[in-house]
Scaffold this motif. Sequence first.
Motif, short mmCIF file in Angstrom:
data_model
loop_
_atom_site.label_atom_id
_atom_site.label_comp_id
_atom_site.label_asym_id
_atom_site.label_seq_id
_atom_site.Cartn_x
_atom_site.Cartn_y
_atom_site.Cartn_z
N ASN A 242 18.30 -11.16 3.83
CA ASN A 242 18.18 -10.18 4.93
C ASN A 242 17.55 -8.92 4.36
O ASN A 242 18.20 -7.90 4.16
CB ASN A 242 19.55 -9.89 5.54
N LEU A 243 16.25 -9.03 4.09
CA LEU A 243 15.56 -7.98 3.34
C LEU A 243 14.18 -7.75 3.95
O LEU A 243 13.43 -8.69 4.21
CB LEU A 243 15.41 -8.50 1.89
N ARG A 244 13.88 -6.48 4.18
CA ARG A 244 12.55 -6.15 4.72
C ARG A 244 11.49 -6.30 3.63
O ARG A 244 11.69 -5.85 2.49
CB ARG A 244 12.56 -4.72 5.26
N VAL A 245 10.37 -6.93 3.99
CA VAL A 245 9.25 -7.12 3.07
C VAL A 245 8.02 -6.55 3.77
O VAL A 245 7.67 -7.01 4.86
CB VAL A 245 9.03 -8.64 2.79
N TRP A 246 7.38 -5.55 3.16
CA TRP A 246 6.30 -4.87 3.89
C TRP A 246 5.12 -4.54 2.98
O TRP A 246 5.26 -4.50 1.74
CB TRP A 246 6.84 -3.59 4.55
N LEU A 247 3.97 -4.31 3.62
CA LEU A 247 2.77 -3.96 2.85
C LEU A 247 1.85 -3.09 3.71
O LEU A 247 1.64 -3.37 4.91
CB LEU A 247 2.02 -5.23 2.41
N LYS A 248 1.32 -2.03 3.09
CA LYS A 248 0.35 -1.14 3.75
C LYS A 248 -0.98 -1.21 3.01
O LYS A 248 -1.00 -1.33 1.78
CB LYS A 248 0.84 0.31 3.72
N VAL A 249 -2.07 -1.13 3.77
CA VAL A 249 -3.41 -1.01 3.18
C VAL A 249 -3.97 0.34 3.61
O VAL A 249 -4.07 0.62 4.81
CB VAL A 249 -4.35 -2.15 3.63
N ASN A 250 -4.30 1.18 2.65
CA ASN A 250 -4.80 2.53 2.91
C ASN A 250 -3.88 3.28 3.89
O ASN A 250 -4.35 3.96 4.82
CB ASN A 250 -6.24 2.49 3.45
N GLY A 251 -2.56 3.07 3.75
CA GLY A 251 -1.58 3.78 4.57
C GLY A 251 -1.24 3.10 5.88
O GLY A 251 -0.29 3.50 6.56
N LEU B 44 -3.33 -0.51 -1.95
CA LEU B 44 -2.22 -1.32 -1.42
C LEU B 44 -0.90 -0.70 -1.86
O LEU B 44 -0.73 -0.33 -3.02
CB LEU B 44 -2.29 -2.75 -1.97
N GLU B 45 0.04 -0.61 -0.89
CA GLU B 45 1.40 -0.18 -1.21
C GLU B 45 2.33 -1.23 -0.60
O GLU B 45 2.16 -1.60 0.57
CB GLU B 45 1.69 1.20 -0.60
N ALA B 46 3.26 -1.74 -1.39
CA ALA B 46 4.16 -2.79 -0.88
C ALA B 46 5.59 -2.43 -1.22
O ALA B 46 5.85 -1.62 -2.13
CB ALA B 46 3.79 -4.14 -1.49
N GLY B 47 6.53 -3.05 -0.48
CA GLY B 47 7.93 -2.75 -0.76
C GLY B 47 8.89 -3.85 -0.34
O GLY B 47 8.58 -4.66 0.54
N LEU B 48 10.03 -3.85 -1.00
CA LEU B 48 11.19 -4.66 -0.61
C LEU B 48 12.20 -3.67 -0.07
O LEU B 48 12.84 -2.96 -0.87
CB LEU B 48 11.79 -5.38 -1.81
N GLY B 49 12.32 -3.54 1.27
CA GLY B 49 13.14 -2.49 1.84
C GLY B 49 12.74 -1.17 1.19
O GLY B 49 11.55 -0.88 1.01
N ASN B 50 13.75 -0.38 0.78
CA ASN B 50 13.42 0.81 -0.03
C ASN B 50 13.96 0.64 -1.45
O ASN B 50 14.17 1.62 -2.15
CB ASN B 50 13.95 2.09 0.65
N ILE B 51 14.14 -0.62 -1.85
CA ILE B 51 14.69 -0.91 -3.18
C ILE B 51 13.60 -0.88 -4.24
O ILE B 51 13.82 -0.43 -5.37
CB ILE B 51 15.40 -2.28 -3.18
N SER B 52 12.42 -1.40 -3.89
CA SER B 52 11.34 -1.49 -4.87
C SER B 52 10.01 -1.29 -4.16
O SER B 52 9.79 -1.87 -3.09
CB SER B 52 11.36 -2.87 -5.54
N THR B 53 9.13 -0.47 -4.71
CA THR B 53 7.79 -0.31 -4.17
C THR B 53 6.78 -0.41 -5.30
O THR B 53 7.14 -0.22 -6.48
CB THR B 53 7.60 1.05 -3.45
N MET B 54 5.54 -0.69 -4.95
CA MET B 54 4.48 -0.73 -5.98
C MET B 54 3.14 -0.45 -5.32
O MET B 54 2.97 -0.65 -4.11
CB MET B 54 4.47 -2.08 -6.71
N ASN B 55 2.19 0.04 -6.13
CA ASN B 55 0.86 0.42 -5.65
C ASN B 55 -0.21 -0.23 -6.51
O ASN B 55 -0.08 -0.28 -7.74
CB ASN B 55 0.69 1.95 -5.74
#
Length: 222
Positions: free
Chosen positions: A141-150, A201-212
């Motif tokens: 039960n974890l959000r998985v997300w990704l942004k491209v150029n915001g 690219l910016e991606a995240g697992l909820g607000n636990i981990s992000t990377m660029n």
Amino acid sequence: MAAVRLPRFWEWGRKIVCVGRNYVDHAKELNNPLPSEPVLFLKPPSSYLREGHPIEIPWYSHNLHHEVELGLVLGKGGRCIPTADAMDFIGGYALCLDMTARDTQDTCKQKGLPWTLAKAFDGSCPIGDFIPKQKIPEPQNLRVWLKVNGALRQDGNTSDMIFSIPSLINYISNIMTLEEGDLILTGTPAGVSAVHEGDRLEAGLGNISTMNFTITRSSAKP
Ligand SMILES: O=C(O)/C=C/C(=O)CC(=O)C(=O)O
Ligand SMILES: [Mg+2]
């Protein structure tokens, strides 16, 4: 020992087992039938890419896609792992991208060839920091997300997986032995799209981990 070694598991040369078509909305967006069994493919250890290094578009592709995914890091190895025991084999988690040369994959599918060129090129598995198991008490039960150029492109939840985390570990370990330090990519939710030179690219697992990561074009060519 494992607690000390796992934070740098990407340096061990262990295999990366990837699950495909594990979210209904992603299977639908690519016009794929829903799988009755997990779809598996592999990436070599040379696929690992850490922050600070750009993602390279392979020289043979003009349609490189991002796929953000939850990664499972094996804390101990096993063969034929029962579903009921599977969670005990996880040492931690990692935010991962399964970079995919979609045009190459389409050609491979048409020709009945494996997806190696589309999925297993250098740097095709950008990865965030190791996340100790205790930091994610509810991995299903974890959000998985990704942004491209915001701009938000992928925004899914691991609760929507077709095959659950324990069932994947059981299935995979009945085909190939899983080892400490192996990584399992659990599939991507909907919203995959093409990236271009210069994209951020910016991606995240909820607000636990992000990377660029940034995107560049590979200078390699035979
Ligand atoms: O079957 C296709 O056209 C594409 C499948 C994938 O790329 C599968 C994945 O890697 C995934 O679903 O995460
Ligand atoms: Mg994938």
